[in-house]
Structures are given as C-alpha cells and as structure tokens.
Design a protein around this motif. Structure first.
Motif, PDB file in Angstrom:
ATOM      1  N   ILE A 224     -65.087   5.001  13.435  1.00  0.00           N
ATOM      2  CA  ILE A 224     -64.134   4.095  12.547  1.00  0.00           C
ATOM      3  C   ILE A 224     -63.078   3.136  13.968  1.00  0.00           C
ATOM      4  CG2 ILE A 224     -62.121   4.672  11.423  1.00  0.00           C
ATOM      5  CD1 ILE A 224     -63.274   7.324  10.333  1.00  0.00           C
ATOM      6  N   VAL A 225     -63.086   4.148  14.741  1.00  0.00           N
ATOM      7  CA  VAL A 225     -61.578   2.756  15.327  1.00  0.00           C
ATOM      8  C   VAL A 225     -62.824   1.787  16.484  1.00  0.00           C
ATOM      9  CG1 VAL A 225     -61.464   2.812  18.267  1.00  0.00           C
ATOM     10  CG2 VAL A 225     -61.180   4.867  16.745  1.00  0.00           C
ATOM     11  N   ASN A 226     -64.350   2.158  15.946  1.00  0.00           N
ATOM     12  CA  ASN A 226     -64.664   0.407  16.433  1.00  0.00           C
ATOM     13  C   ASN A 226     -64.896  -0.879  15.024  1.00  0.00           C
ATOM     14  OD1 ASN A 226     -65.730   0.615  18.952  1.00  0.00           O
ATOM     15  ND2 ASN A 226     -67.254   1.689  18.585  1.00  0.00           N
ATOM     16  N   LEU A 227     -64.913   0.039  13.947  1.00  0.00           N
ATOM     17  CA  LEU A 227     -64.637  -0.770  12.388  1.00  0.00           C
ATOM     18  C   LEU A 227     -63.288  -1.302  12.385  1.00  0.00           C
ATOM     19  CD1 LEU A 227     -66.631  -1.524   9.918  1.00  0.00           C
ATOM     20  CD2 LEU A 227     -64.715   0.848   9.309  1.00  0.00           C
ATOM     21  N   LEU A 228     -62.100  -0.668  12.670  1.00  0.00           N
ATOM     22  CA  LEU A 228     -60.834  -0.848  12.744  1.00  0.00           C
ATOM     23  C   LEU A 228     -60.576  -2.442  13.784  1.00  0.00           C
ATOM     24  CD1 LEU A 228     -58.757   1.935  13.397  1.00  0.00           C
ATOM     25  CD2 LEU A 228     -58.931   0.950  10.988  1.00  0.00           C
ATOM     26  N   TRP A 229     -61.182  -2.331  14.772  1.00  0.00           N
ATOM     27  CA  TRP A 229     -61.313  -3.213  15.671  1.00  0.00           C
ATOM     28  C   TRP A 229     -62.065  -4.505  15.781  1.00  0.00           C
ATOM     29  CZ3 TRP A 229     -57.164  -3.864  18.770  1.00  0.00           C
ATOM     30  CH2 TRP A 229     -56.667  -2.768  19.587  1.00  0.00           C
ATOM     31  N   GLN A 230     -62.740  -4.262  14.658  1.00  0.00           N
ATOM     32  CA  GLN A 230     -63.426  -5.359  13.857  1.00  0.00           C
ATOM     33  C   GLN A 230     -63.120  -6.456  12.802  1.00  0.00           C
ATOM     34  OE1 GLN A 230     -67.631  -4.362  12.948  1.00  0.00           O
ATOM     35  NE2 GLN A 230     -68.065  -3.225  14.160  1.00  0.00           N
ATOM     36  N   ALA A 231     -61.581  -6.161  12.153  1.00  0.00           N
ATOM     37  CA  ALA A 231     -61.080  -6.188  11.235  1.00  0.00           C
ATOM     38  C   ALA A 231     -60.076  -7.101  12.445  1.00  0.00           C
ATOM     39  CB  ALA A 231     -60.542  -5.721  10.493  1.00  0.00           C
ATOM     40  N   ASP A 232     -59.674  -8.524  12.080  1.00  0.00           N
ATOM     41  CA  ASP A 232     -58.071  -8.849  12.023  1.00  0.00           C
ATOM     42  C   ASP A 232     -57.438  -8.753  10.661  1.00  0.00           C
ATOM     43  OD1 ASP A 232     -59.715 -11.465  10.584  1.00  0.00           O
ATOM     44  OD2 ASP A 232     -60.099 -12.347  12.651  1.00  0.00           O
ATOM     45  N   ILE A 233     -57.756  -8.310   9.917  1.00  0.00           N
ATOM     46  CA  ILE A 233     -56.835  -8.303   9.261  1.00  0.00           C
ATOM     47  C   ILE A 233     -56.814  -7.237   8.393  1.00  0.00           C
ATOM     48  CG2 ILE A 233     -55.660  -8.800   7.157  1.00  0.00           C
ATOM     49  CD1 ILE A 233     -55.777 -11.940   7.306  1.00  0.00           C
ATOM     50  N   HIS A 234     -55.937  -6.252   8.383  1.00  0.00           N
ATOM     51  CA  HIS A 234     -56.037  -4.943   7.337  1.00  0.00           C
ATOM     52  C   HIS A 234     -55.381  -5.002   5.726  1.00  0.00           C
ATOM     53  CE1 HIS A 234     -57.302  -1.995  10.884  1.00  0.00           C
ATOM     54  NE2 HIS A 234     -57.271  -3.058  10.696  1.00  0.00           N
ATOM     55  N   ILE A 235     -55.666  -4.579   4.888  1.00  0.00           N
ATOM     56  CA  ILE A 235     -54.915  -5.105   3.281  1.00  0.00           C
ATOM     57  C   ILE A 235     -55.233  -3.727   3.086  1.00  0.00           C
ATOM     58  CG2 ILE A 235     -55.733  -7.608   3.376  1.00  0.00           C
ATOM     59  CD1 ILE A 235     -57.642  -6.252   0.926  1.00  0.00           C
ATOM     60  N   MET A 236     -53.625  -3.737   2.476  1.00  0.00           N
ATOM     61  CA  MET A 236     -53.768  -1.635   1.460  1.00  0.00           C
ATOM     62  C   MET A 236     -51.821  -2.221   0.348  1.00  0.00           C
ATOM     63  SD  MET A 236     -51.538  -0.318   5.138  1.00  0.00           S
ATOM     64  CE  MET A 236     -52.511  -1.178   5.548  1.00  0.00           C
ATOM     65  N   GLY A 237     -52.737  -1.398  -0.576  1.00  0.00           N
ATOM     66  CA  GLY A 237     -51.755  -1.607  -1.625  1.00  0.00           C
ATOM     67  C   GLY A 237     -50.143  -0.772  -1.189  1.00  0.00           C
ATOM     68  N   ARG A 238     -49.405  -0.449  -1.690  1.00  0.00           N
ATOM     69  CA  ARG A 238     -47.968   0.235  -0.895  1.00  0.00           C
ATOM     70  C   ARG A 238     -48.058   1.676  -0.893  1.00  0.00           C
ATOM     71  NH1 ARG A 238     -44.574   3.757  -1.956  1.00  0.00           N
ATOM     72  NH2 ARG A 238     -45.204   3.439  -4.748  1.00  0.00           N
ATOM     73  N   LYS A 239     -48.790   2.080  -1.390  1.00  0.00           N
ATOM     74  CA  LYS A 239     -48.587   3.694  -1.608  1.00  0.00           C
ATOM     75  C   LYS A 239     -49.300   3.864  -0.001  1.00  0.00           C
ATOM     76  CE  LYS A 239     -48.706   5.123  -6.528  1.00  0.00           C
ATOM     77  NZ  LYS A 239     -49.390   5.407  -7.422  1.00  0.00           N
ATOM     78  N   THR A 240     -50.419   3.519   0.317  1.00  0.00           N
ATOM     79  CA  THR A 240     -50.940   3.982   1.530  1.00  0.00           C
ATOM     80  C   THR A 240     -50.465   3.037   2.651  1.00  0.00           C
ATOM     81  OG1 THR A 240     -53.709   3.396   0.583  1.00  0.00           O
ATOM     82  CG2 THR A 240     -52.881   3.183   2.897  1.00  0.00           C
ATOM     83  N   TYR A 241     -49.169   2.213   2.553  1.00  0.00           N
ATOM     84  CA  TYR A 241     -48.348   1.474   3.315  1.00  0.00           C
ATOM     85  C   TYR A 241     -47.771   2.048   3.346  1.00  0.00           C
ATOM     86  CZ  TYR A 241     -44.956  -1.949   5.730  1.00  0.00           C
ATOM     87  OH  TYR A 241     -44.517  -2.274   6.655  1.00  0.00           O
ATOM     88  N   ASP A 242     -47.148   2.938   3.016  1.00  0.00           N
ATOM     89  CA  ASP A 242     -45.963   3.924   2.875  1.00  0.00           C
ATOM     90  C   ASP A 242     -45.920   4.945   4.089  1.00  0.00           C
ATOM     91  OD1 ASP A 242     -44.277   2.534   1.749  1.00  0.00           O
ATOM     92  OD2 ASP A 242     -44.093   3.455   0.158  1.00  0.00           O
ATOM     93  N   VAL A 243     -47.077   5.806   3.355  1.00  0.00           N
ATOM     94  CA  VAL A 243     -47.927   6.678   4.451  1.00  0.00           C
ATOM     95  C   VAL A 243     -48.311   6.045   5.940  1.00  0.00           C
ATOM     96  CG1 VAL A 243     -49.781   9.076   4.602  1.00  0.00           C
ATOM     97  CG2 VAL A 243     -48.870   8.166   2.289  1.00  0.00           C
ATOM     98  N   MET A 244     -49.196   5.119   6.167  1.00  0.00           N
ATOM     99  CA  MET A 244     -49.238   4.757   7.468  1.00  0.00           C
ATOM    100  C   MET A 244     -48.581   4.462   7.911  1.00  0.00           C
ATOM    101  SD  MET A 244     -53.519   3.030   6.341  1.00  0.00           S
ATOM    102  CE  MET A 244     -54.484   3.899   6.418  1.00  0.00           C
ATOM    103  N   SER A 245     -47.346   3.605   7.894  1.00  0.00           N
ATOM    104  CA  SER A 245     -46.627   3.201   8.383  1.00  0.00           C
ATOM    105  C   SER A 245     -45.465   3.750   9.028  1.00  0.00           C
ATOM    106  CB  SER A 245     -45.674   2.099   8.038  1.00  0.00           C
ATOM    107  OG  SER A 245     -44.797   3.080   6.423  1.00  0.00           O
ATOM    108  N   GLU A 246     -45.698   4.894   8.508  1.00  0.00           N
ATOM    109  CA  GLU A 246     -44.641   6.380   8.858  1.00  0.00           C
ATOM    110  C   GLU A 246     -45.519   6.840   9.987  1.00  0.00           C
ATOM    111  OE1 GLU A 246     -43.455  10.644   6.842  1.00  0.00           O
ATOM    112  OE2 GLU A 246     -43.027   8.602   5.901  1.00  0.00           O
ATOM    113  N   TYR A 247     -46.362   7.277   9.685  1.00  0.00           N
ATOM    114  CA  TYR A 247     -47.647   8.012  10.588  1.00  0.00           C
ATOM    115  C   TYR A 247     -47.573   7.321  12.260  1.00  0.00           C
ATOM    116  CZ  TYR A 247     -51.735  11.001  12.536  1.00  0.00           C
ATOM    117  OH  TYR A 247     -52.001  11.643  13.657  1.00  0.00           O
TER     118      TYR A 247
END
Length: 188
Positions: A38-61
């Motif tokens: 998963i870490v490698n997969l995350l680095w393979q992207a140069d943009i992450h997209i998400m909806g507001r609910k996921t954004y709220d949880v992820m940004s806080e964490y």
C-alpha cells in the motif's frame, strides 16, 4: 492519459465497512507485506482524490501520524470533491473546481502518474456509476461481516471486469486488480 485507480478494502462478502462505518476488521489482517504494498501504491500516484467524509477523517489523522503511510498521504497533492466543504486545510489539498466528471477529465489529461481514489462508499459509487474508474485495486480481507456498507450498490447494469493481477498476503488478504472490460459508462 493518466488512469484513475480505486483502492478499497473489502470484506469477503463485499462490504467496505460495518453498518456504523466501522473499519476495525480491516486492521486485523494487515501484515508487513500488505503495508509495504500500500505504501508503494500511494507513492505511485501524484494525485489522491476523495470525497468530503474521507477527507475529514484522513486530514485529521494524517496530519499528526508518523506511521509509514503518513509521508505519501501528506506530501502528495489531494483533491477533495464536496459541495459543502468551504476550504481544504490539509497540506497539499484543494477542493475540486468543477463537478466530478469534468474535473477528472481535466486531471486525466495532465501529464503525470496515476490518480489514486480513496473511498468512502458514496464517493467510490459515484466514480463507478460515472464510469470513471480505470482500475480497481480491491484488497479482499478474510472476514465475513454479514451486513454493512457495500462497495457495489445500486449498479443497475452489469459491470464486466478483466482480472489483471492477484496477490496473496501472509495474513490472508487477497489483492484483486481489475480493469473495466468495456468503456461503457454505467448510469442510473
């Protein structure tokens, strides 16, 4: 053209969370191999997209986390799709400038690596219904929830997929990588 990759953890019976949104079942079957993948997969992207609910949880964490996912989650640019979020304060994030379909068409034409989509159910289902997912990376966990929030909901037509790859991790998670078998857009 860049592709949109939807990465999701899924129970054996097709749920992405418990009825109340719980995800504790996901972490019971994580192992070092899956984490590194998963870490490698995350680095393979140069943009992450998400909806507001996921954004709220992820940004806080992720702002204060020091685990292995924190660097790519904080450093890679993020676009959040929301009609209610007024500002995006998480480092390297912004609110989508137009509707989902229009913004992704623009992003896909830009040079760069893949666009990695993080679900919530509603956001993932919107991407699928609009035919915007170019690749599915489904991490199937060895658990049956019996009920919960399904990944595939209200799909009024079949969604034929072509299997590209599989991988089994030590703790029993099986990765299935698919691409849509046709270019049809699935709408209500």
């Amino acid at each position: 053209m860049r592709k949109v990759v939807l990465k999701m953890n899924v129970s054996l019976d097709g749920y992405i969370s418990t009825p109340s949104g719980g995800l504790d079942w996901v972490f019971r079957s994580f192992d070092s191999g899956l984490e590194q993948y998963i870490v490698n997969l995350l680095w393979q992207a140069d943009i992450h997209i998400m909806g507001r609910k996921t954004y709220d949880v992820m940004s806080e964490y992720w702002l204060t986390s020091t685990d292995s996912y924190a660097a790519p989650m904080n450093e890679i640019p993020k676009v959040v799709f929301s009609r209610t979020l007024m500002e995006a304060n998480w480092k390297n994030s912004r609110i989508g400038q137009s509707d989902l379909e229009e913004e992704l068409a623009f992003l896909k034409l830009q040079p760069g690596k893949m666009i990695l989509a993080h679900g919530g159910a509603g956001f993932a289902q919107s991407l699928m219904k609009l035919g915007l997912v170019d690749e599915y990376q489904l991490m199937i966990h060895p658990v049956v929830l019996g009920e919960g929030i399904p990944l595939f909901k209200d799909m009024h037509q079949a969604l034929p997929l072509k299997l590209l790859d599989t991988r089994v991790f030590d703790a029993g998670v099986v990765l299935h990588v698919y691409q849509p078998a046709s270019s049809l857009k699935y709408r209500h």
